[in-house]
Design a protein around this motif. Structure first.
Motif, mmCIF file in Angstrom:
data_model
loop_
_atom_site.group_PDB
_atom_site.id
_atom_site.type_symbol
_atom_site.label_atom_id
_atom_site.label_comp_id
_atom_site.label_asym_id
_atom_site.label_seq_id
_atom_site.Cartn_x
_atom_site.Cartn_y
_atom_site.Cartn_z
ATOM 1 N N VAL A 332 0.799 -1.235 0.000
ATOM 2 C CA VAL A 332 0.000 0.000 0.000
ATOM 3 C C VAL A 332 0.829 1.281 0.000
ATOM 4 N N GLY A 333 2.154 1.183 0.060
ATOM 5 C CA GLY A 333 2.980 2.367 0.231
ATOM 6 C C GLY A 333 2.980 3.334 -0.929
ATOM 7 N N ASN A 334 2.545 2.890 -2.107
ATOM 8 C CA ASN A 334 2.482 3.774 -3.265
ATOM 9 C C ASN A 334 1.135 4.465 -3.414
ATOM 10 N N ASN A 335 0.215 4.190 -2.495
ATOM 11 C CA ASN A 335 -1.137 4.733 -2.580
ATOM 12 C C ASN A 335 -1.144 6.185 -2.105
ATOM 13 N N PRO A 336 -1.468 7.130 -2.973
ATOM 14 C CA PRO A 336 -1.439 8.544 -2.565
ATOM 15 C C PRO A 336 -2.546 8.909 -1.582
ATOM 16 N N ASP A 337 -3.540 8.027 -1.412
ATOM 17 C CA ASP A 337 -4.623 8.290 -0.465
ATOM 18 C C ASP A 337 -4.263 7.880 0.963
ATOM 19 N N LEU A 338 -3.130 7.222 1.136
ATOM 20 C CA LEU A 338 -2.715 6.723 2.440
ATOM 21 C C LEU A 338 -1.682 7.668 3.059
ATOM 22 N N GLN A 339 -1.834 7.928 4.348
ATOM 23 C CA GLN A 339 -0.873 8.748 5.086
ATOM 24 C C GLN A 339 -0.450 7.985 6.338
ATOM 25 N N ILE A 340 0.831 7.628 6.422
ATOM 26 C CA ILE A 340 1.384 6.924 7.573
ATOM 27 C C ILE A 340 2.493 7.786 8.164
ATOM 28 N N ILE A 341 2.430 8.020 9.479
ATOM 29 C CA ILE A 341 3.459 8.802 10.173
ATOM 30 C C ILE A 341 4.283 7.849 11.026
ATOM 31 N N LEU A 342 5.593 7.887 10.839
ATOM 32 C CA LEU A 342 6.497 6.986 11.549
ATOM 33 C C LEU A 342 7.202 7.735 12.684
ATOM 34 N N PHE A 343 7.143 7.159 13.876
ATOM 35 C CA PHE A 343 7.829 7.693 15.052
ATOM 36 C C PHE A 343 8.796 6.637 15.566
ATOM 37 N N THR A 344 9.989 7.059 15.952
ATOM 38 C CA THR A 344 10.971 6.096 16.433
ATOM 39 C C THR A 344 11.604 6.560 17.739
ATOM 40 N N LEU A 345 11.983 5.584 18.558
ATOM 41 C CA LEU A 345 12.853 5.860 19.697
ATOM 42 C C LEU A 345 14.297 5.493 19.394
ATOM 43 N N ASP A 346 14.530 4.973 18.197
ATOM 44 C CA ASP A 346 15.877 4.568 17.785
ATOM 45 C C ASP A 346 16.440 5.637 16.860
ATOM 46 N N GLU A 347 17.147 6.601 17.435
ATOM 47 C CA GLU A 347 17.676 7.714 16.646
ATOM 48 C C GLU A 347 18.646 7.260 15.564
ATOM 49 N N SER A 348 19.283 6.112 15.748
ATOM 50 C CA SER A 348 20.259 5.653 14.755
ATOM 51 C C SER A 348 19.621 5.378 13.408
ATOM 52 N N THR A 349 18.290 5.278 13.374
ATOM 53 C CA THR A 349 17.614 4.988 12.103
ATOM 54 C C THR A 349 17.215 6.238 11.338
ATOM 55 N N TYR A 350 17.372 7.428 11.928
ATOM 56 C CA TYR A 350 16.955 8.653 11.237
ATOM 57 C C TYR A 350 17.574 8.764 9.851
ATOM 58 N N ALA A 351 18.901 8.812 9.798
ATOM 59 C CA ALA A 351 19.594 9.010 8.519
ATOM 60 C C ALA A 351 19.693 7.717 7.725
ATOM 61 N N ARG A 352 19.844 6.594 8.444
ATOM 62 C CA ARG A 352 20.073 5.326 7.758
ATOM 63 C C ARG A 352 18.821 4.789 7.072
ATOM 64 N N GLU A 353 17.642 4.964 7.698
ATOM 65 C CA GLU A 353 16.440 4.347 7.135
ATOM 66 C C GLU A 353 15.267 5.317 6.996
ATOM 67 N N LEU A 354 14.898 5.989 8.073
ATOM 68 C CA LEU A 354 13.628 6.699 8.068
ATOM 69 C C LEU A 354 13.598 7.881 7.105
ATOM 70 N N ALA A 355 14.637 8.703 7.105
ATOM 71 C CA ALA A 355 14.636 9.846 6.188
ATOM 72 C C ALA A 355 14.628 9.390 4.728
ATOM 73 N N PRO A 356 15.460 8.418 4.331
ATOM 74 C CA PRO A 356 15.358 7.934 2.954
ATOM 75 C C PRO A 356 14.001 7.313 2.635
ATOM 76 N N MET A 357 13.401 6.615 3.586
ATOM 77 C CA MET A 357 12.080 6.027 3.338
ATOM 78 C C MET A 357 11.031 7.111 3.150
ATOM 79 N N ALA A 358 11.022 8.112 4.047
ATOM 80 C CA ALA A 358 10.055 9.204 3.921
ATOM 81 C C ALA A 358 10.298 10.012 2.655
ATOM 82 N N GLY A 359 11.562 10.053 2.204
ATOM 83 C CA GLY A 359 11.904 10.768 0.983
ATOM 84 C C GLY A 359 11.614 9.986 -0.281
ATOM 85 N N HIS A 360 11.043 8.780 -0.122
ATOM 86 C CA HIS A 360 10.697 7.967 -1.296
ATOM 87 C C HIS A 360 9.221 7.582 -1.329
ATOM 88 N N TRP A 361 8.714 6.924 -0.285
ATOM 89 C CA TRP A 361 7.369 6.352 -0.330
ATOM 90 C C TRP A 361 6.308 7.447 -0.219
#
Length: 457
Positions: A332-361
Motif C-alpha cells: 500500500v505504500g504507493n497509494n497517494p490516499d494513504l498517510q502513515i506517520i512513523l515515530f521512532t525511539l531509535d535515533e540511529s535509524t533517522y539518517a540510515r532508514e527513516l529519512a530515505p524512506m520518507a523521501g521515497h514512499w
C-alpha cells in the motif's frame, strides 16, 4: 517568552512563528477534563503525578512512587507534601527537557517569579493552588489561553467517546478530537485482547472470531471514531514486523488468539498482518495512521507488579524499519490516499532508514522527535539527520504527545525556537534565503501538522 541562545536572525524567525496557533494532533490528555471543565484538584495532580518524565527521574533518585501520590498506596498522600518532596529534588532535573518545560509552566502559565526551592515550595504551591480554583485556570480556559486550535486525545478502540460527545454538544468552540487506538483488538499479545475481542463482538453485533466479521467490526469502530471527529489512528508497535497472510492462515491465527492459545511468534505474525489491514482501511476511510515504534515496555518488573504499566520504565530499543515495513509498503505504500506517520525511539535509524524512506514512499511522513528525544539537543540531531534525505515537506511537523497539559505550550515553544535556530544555520550555510526560511518555519511550526493530520479536510 524566554529565548535560549538565539542569534538576532534566529530570534526574528522565531518572532514570526511563536504566536501561531498550537496544533496538538497527538497526545494523551484526558477528554474528560474538557467535558466536565472541572478545576484541576491541586498542583501535584496537575504537574507531577501525570508526568512520567517527572516521576521517573524522582524514582531514579530513590523516591518511592507512593510518596508522590501514585498508586493505591499513594492515594492518601497530602498533595502539599508531594510538592515539597518534588521541590527538594528540583535540582536533579537540571539539564533535562522536563526542567525547561516546568520552568516555562511556572513562569508563563502561573506567573511564578521566584525560583523553586524547599524554602519557597509552600508559597509557590499556594499561588498555583489559588489560581487553579479560579475559572481562568479551568481546562477550557487554559486551552484557549494556550492558543490551541485542535487537541487530539488517544482513546481505546472500544471507548464510547462520551466525553468527546459532551464537548461537541457544548457551547464551547474548542476542538478536542479522539484518536483510534486499536492495540487491544489487533495485537494478541495485549493483555486485554481476548476480553476486548468479546466486547467488540457485543458492541458491533459482529462475530469477531470469524475473520470477515472481525474486519467489519473494526471498520465500524473506525467509522464511529470518525463520526466523533477523529482524523487519525495510533499504534504501539514494540517489535515491528509486517506480513501478508492468506485467508486460511489469518483465520487460524485469529482462532488461536481468541481462545488464548496463540504463541508469541504467531501473535507477532497476526499483528503484522493486521497492521497492513489497518493501512488498507486507512487508505479507504482517510484516517491517518501513526506507528510508534521502538519501546521495550515495563522493564522494571517489580514496579509493574505493584503499579502496572506506564511507570517510566519503558526503554528505547534498536529497530529495523526497512525490512519490517517491506510487506506493508509494497502492498500500500504507493497509494497517494494513504498517510502513515512513523515515530521512532531509535535515533540511529533517522539518517540510515527513516529519512530515505520518507523521501521515497508517497504514503510516508516522518514524525517529530518523540519521548526521550523531544528535547533541544534531540530536535537538533533530528534536523541534522533527516533534512538532507527527506526534505521538509516529508516531515509531519510537531506534536507534543503528552499527558502533562501545561507542558503543551512549553513543548511547542521549544520546537519553534529549535526550528528558528536550525533555519538560521541553513541561511548562514548558504542553503536557503530568508524568505524560504520564513516559509519553512511556518510550515514546521503549524501548517505541516494540520495538513499531515488532515485537520482541514
Amino acid at each position: 517568552m524566554i529565548t535560549y541562545g538565539l542569534s538576532s536572525q534566529a530570534a526574528n524567525l522565531y518572532d514570526g512563528i511563536k504566536s501561531l496557533p498550537i496544533v496538538s494532533p497527538h497526545g494523551h490528555c484526558d477528554a474528560g477534563w474538557f467535558a466536565s471543565n472541572a478545576s484541576f484538584p491541586d498542583p501535584a495532580a496537575l504537574l507531577i503525578k501525570p508526568d512520567h518524565y517527572v516521576f521517573r527521574m524522582l524514582y531514579s533518585q530513590g523516591v518511592d512512587l507512593a510518596d508522590i501520590g501514585i498508586g493505591p498506596q499513594g492515594q492518601d498522600r497530602d498533595p502539599r507534601d508531594v510538592f515539597r518532596l518534588f521541590a527538594a529534588h528540583w535540582h536533579i532535573f537540571l539539564g533535562t527537557a522536563s526542567r525547561r518545560w516546568l520552568e516555562y509552566s511556572f513562569t508563563n502559565v502561573f506567573g511564578i517569579t521566584e525560583p523553586l526551592t524547599p524554602r519557597t515550595a509552600d508559597a509557590i504551591y499556594d499561588q498555583i493552588a489559588a489560581q487553579l480554583r479560579s475559572d481562568a485556570f479551568r481546562p477550557r480556559a487554559l486551552y484557549d489561553q494556550f492558543g490551541i486550535s485542535c487537541l487530539a486525545t488517544t482513546d481505546a478502540a472500544l471507548d464510547d467517546l462520551s466525553h468527546h460527545a459532551t464537548v461537541r454538544s457544548s457551547d464551547w468552540d474548542g476542538r478536542v478530537i479522539p484518536t483510534f487506538r486499536p492495540d487491544s483488538v489487533i495485537n494478541p499479545l495485549h493483555p486485554d485482547f481476548v476480553a476486548d475481542l468479546t466486547r467488540m463482538s457485543n458492541l458491533t453485533g459482529q462475530d469477531c472470531t470469524a475473520f470477515d466479521g472481525y474486519l467489519t467490526a473494526l471498520r465500524q469502530r473506525r467509522a464511529y471514531f470518525k463520526k466523533h471527529g477523529a482524523t487519525a489512528t495510533d499504534h504501539d508497535v514494540p517489535d515491528p514486523m509486517t506480513t501478508w497472510l492468506t485467508g486460511a492462515d489469518r483465520q487460524a491465527l485469529l482462532t488461536r488468539a481468541a481462545d488464548g492459545t496463540i504463541t508469541p511468534q504467531q501473535a507477532q505474525q497476526f499483528h503484522g498482518h493486521m497492521l497492513i489491514e489497518m493501512a488498507q482501511m486507512a487508505a479507504e476511510d482517510g484516517l491517518v495512521m501513526q506507528l510508534h515504534v521502538g519501546a521495550v515496555r515495563s522493564t522494571n518488573h517489580a514496579l509493574f507488579d505493584v503499579y502496572g504499566p506506564d511507570m517510566g520504565a519503558d526503554i528505547p530499543k534498536a529497530v529495523d524499519w526497512t525490512r519490517s515495513l517491506s510487506a506493508l509498503l509494497n502492498r500500500v505504500g504507493n497509494n497517494p490516499d494513504l498517510q502513515i506517520i512513523l515515530f521512532t525511539l531509535d535515533e540511529s535509524t533517522y539518517a540510515r532508514e527513516l529519512a530515505p524512506m520518507a523521501g521515497h514512499w508517497p504514503a510516508l511522513k516522518l514524525g517529530p522527535p518523540w519521548w526521550f528525544h523531544d528535547s533541544e539537543n534531540g530536535i537538533a540531531r533530528y534536523f541534522d539527520n533527516v533534512v538532507e534525505s527527506a526534505g521538509y515537506w516529508n516531515l509531519a511537523g510537531f506534536n507534543d504527545d503528552t499527558r502533562a497539559f501545561t507542558s503543551i505550550p512549553a513543548r511547542h515553544d521549544l520546537w519553534r525556537q529549535c526550528v528558528a535556530r536550525h533555519l538560521d544555520q541553513q541561511i548562514a550555510a548558504g542553503r536557503m534565503d530568508l524568505a524560504a526560511a520564513q516559509r519553512i518555519a511556518r510550515h514546521l511550526a503549524h501548517d505541516a501538522a494540520r495538513t499531515t493530520y488532515r485537520l482541514d479536510d
